[in-house]
Scaffold this motif. Sequence first.
Motif, PDB file in Angstrom:
ATOM      1  N   VAL A 211       6.808 -14.967   1.897  1.00 13.20           N
ATOM      2  CA  VAL A 211       6.972 -15.934   2.454  1.00 13.20           C
ATOM      3  C   VAL A 211       6.208 -17.659   1.651  1.00 13.20           C
ATOM      4  O   VAL A 211       5.549 -17.386   1.214  1.00 13.20           O
ATOM      5  CB  VAL A 211       5.094 -15.126   2.985  1.00 13.20           C
ATOM      6  CG1 VAL A 211       5.573 -13.705   3.289  1.00 13.20           C
ATOM      7  CG2 VAL A 211       4.239 -14.654   1.885  1.00 13.20           C
ATOM      8  N   THR A 212       6.689 -17.878   2.645  1.00 10.88           N
ATOM      9  CA  THR A 212       5.695 -19.452   2.748  1.00 10.88           C
ATOM     10  C   THR A 212       4.469 -19.577   3.294  1.00 10.88           C
ATOM     11  O   THR A 212       4.394 -19.914   4.380  1.00 10.88           O
ATOM     12  CB  THR A 212       6.812 -20.401   3.760  1.00 10.88           C
ATOM     13  OG1 THR A 212       8.588 -19.807   2.855  1.00 10.88           O
ATOM     14  CG2 THR A 212       6.616 -21.860   3.830  1.00 10.88           C
ATOM     15  N   TRP A 213       3.360 -20.762   2.376  1.00 10.79           N
ATOM     16  CA  TRP A 213       2.434 -21.315   2.329  1.00 10.79           C
ATOM     17  C   TRP A 213       2.744 -22.399   2.706  1.00 10.79           C
ATOM     18  O   TRP A 213       2.774 -23.178   2.030  1.00 10.79           O
ATOM     19  CB  TRP A 213       1.422 -20.467   1.628  1.00 10.79           C
ATOM     20  CG  TRP A 213       1.359 -18.714   1.631  1.00 10.79           C
ATOM     21  CD1 TRP A 213       1.295 -18.120   2.867  1.00 10.79           C
ATOM     22  CD2 TRP A 213       0.452 -17.938   0.816  1.00 10.79           C
ATOM     23  NE1 TRP A 213       0.949 -16.559   2.828  1.00 10.79           N
ATOM     24  CE2 TRP A 213       0.256 -16.903   0.967  1.00 10.79           C
ATOM     25  CE3 TRP A 213      -0.447 -18.886  -0.612  1.00 10.79           C
ATOM     26  CZ2 TRP A 213      -0.928 -15.717   1.138  1.00 10.79           C
ATOM     27  CZ3 TRP A 213      -0.742 -17.856  -0.721  1.00 10.79           C
ATOM     28  CH2 TRP A 213      -0.918 -15.958  -0.097  1.00 10.79           C
ATOM     29  N   VAL A 214       1.190 -22.781   3.376  1.00  7.66           N
ATOM     30  CA  VAL A 214       1.893 -24.283   3.184  1.00  7.66           C
ATOM     31  C   VAL A 214       0.316 -24.749   3.656  1.00  7.66           C
ATOM     32  O   VAL A 214      -0.642 -23.648   4.154  1.00  7.66           O
ATOM     33  CB  VAL A 214       2.591 -25.180   4.412  1.00  7.66           C
ATOM     34  CG1 VAL A 214       3.763 -25.144   4.286  1.00  7.66           C
ATOM     35  CG2 VAL A 214       1.918 -24.799   5.908  1.00  7.66           C
ATOM     36  N   ASP A 215       0.044 -26.137   4.239  1.00  2.16           N
ATOM     37  CA  ASP A 215      -1.108 -26.392   4.527  1.00  2.16           C
ATOM     38  C   ASP A 215      -2.287 -26.029   5.853  1.00  2.16           C
ATOM     39  O   ASP A 215      -1.923 -25.597   6.585  1.00  2.16           O
ATOM     40  CB  ASP A 215      -1.428 -27.566   4.814  1.00  2.16           C
ATOM     41  CG  ASP A 215      -3.132 -29.198   5.133  1.00  2.16           C
ATOM     42  OD1 ASP A 215      -3.618 -28.127   4.671  1.00  2.16           O
ATOM     43  OD2 ASP A 215      -2.666 -29.398   5.135  1.00  2.16           O
TER      44      ASP A 215
END
Length: 330
Positions: A211-215
């Motif tokens: 998965v991709t995590w951002v701010d």
Amino acid sequence: MSDDASGTAGQELKVDLVLEGGGVKGIGLLGAVLTLSEAGYSFPRVAGTSAGAIVASLVAAYQKAGRDLHELREVMDTVDYSQFARSPTLERMTGRLGQSVELLLHEGAHSGDYLAGWLGPVLAQVGVVTFGDLAIAPEADPGSSLAPYQRYSLVVHTSDVSRHALVRLPWDYPQYSRKPDEQRVADAVRASMSIPFYFQPVHMETGAGKVTWVDGGLLSNFPITVFDRTDGLDPRWPTWGVKLSALPQPKPDVPVKSALGIAVNSLETLTGDWNRYHLQEEGVSQRTIYVDTAGMSATDFHLGPQDRSRLFSSGQEAARQFLARVHHTP
């Protein structure tokens, strides 16, 4: 335990803290926190997003170690903000073209690795590496309405753009086949401050892929309700928030007409006070310290000593005014 924030003789003053994100403006958060500490308050639980997560992690770690929180002023002065915006070799050689290529290849113009490289050792120096180091024993927190998996003195918020979900760390690590106590605090904070397109995101391995995590600010830049009781009982002590903006004032309404304008304003809405009406109805303004950071950009990573000092002083003054109102003093 008294619910009165001013307390009475012999009572320990406690508040849970929630710190808003705001990039380099985070030094203003520390100014407010230290002023509260000087007034006699301690912080059993601290939550934050992005820059708020950085300050929150430091406050939680230094408290756990029994250290004077005022040491954090010197710690924050060791941050080389220019390193956050350090350009990759390709960008330095080719300018904006290189920046565009970095964005296409790595999903962000800057790596963001400096944060983890700086924060990890700072936390380790006071004995905090993983969230297990910040776990709260049940006997140390009697009367809490939080579930056992939520018993930590720090909560970091990030946004999962793969699953389209707000992630509260360490609470939600089991959703990603991870043991919360074993996860590094600095890594969670690094994910929380991954401003989309500016910093490269964090890709997290799961039992079903990645998965991709951002701010975290994409979904909850100011998670003021994170510690609110869920059982209908009165709080044992207050939850106060610190925002890196002045108290909202009415502005003329202006339509957004262009496609580019809608795109830009949509991103600003996601990372801004999109739920301000709901929070105002819940009286959030009454428990929020508003730090005036007018004229400061969250991504101004070339901030000089004078601007840092001004932000810190703004945080101090905002907290003083808030305490005067809470304690009904002139």
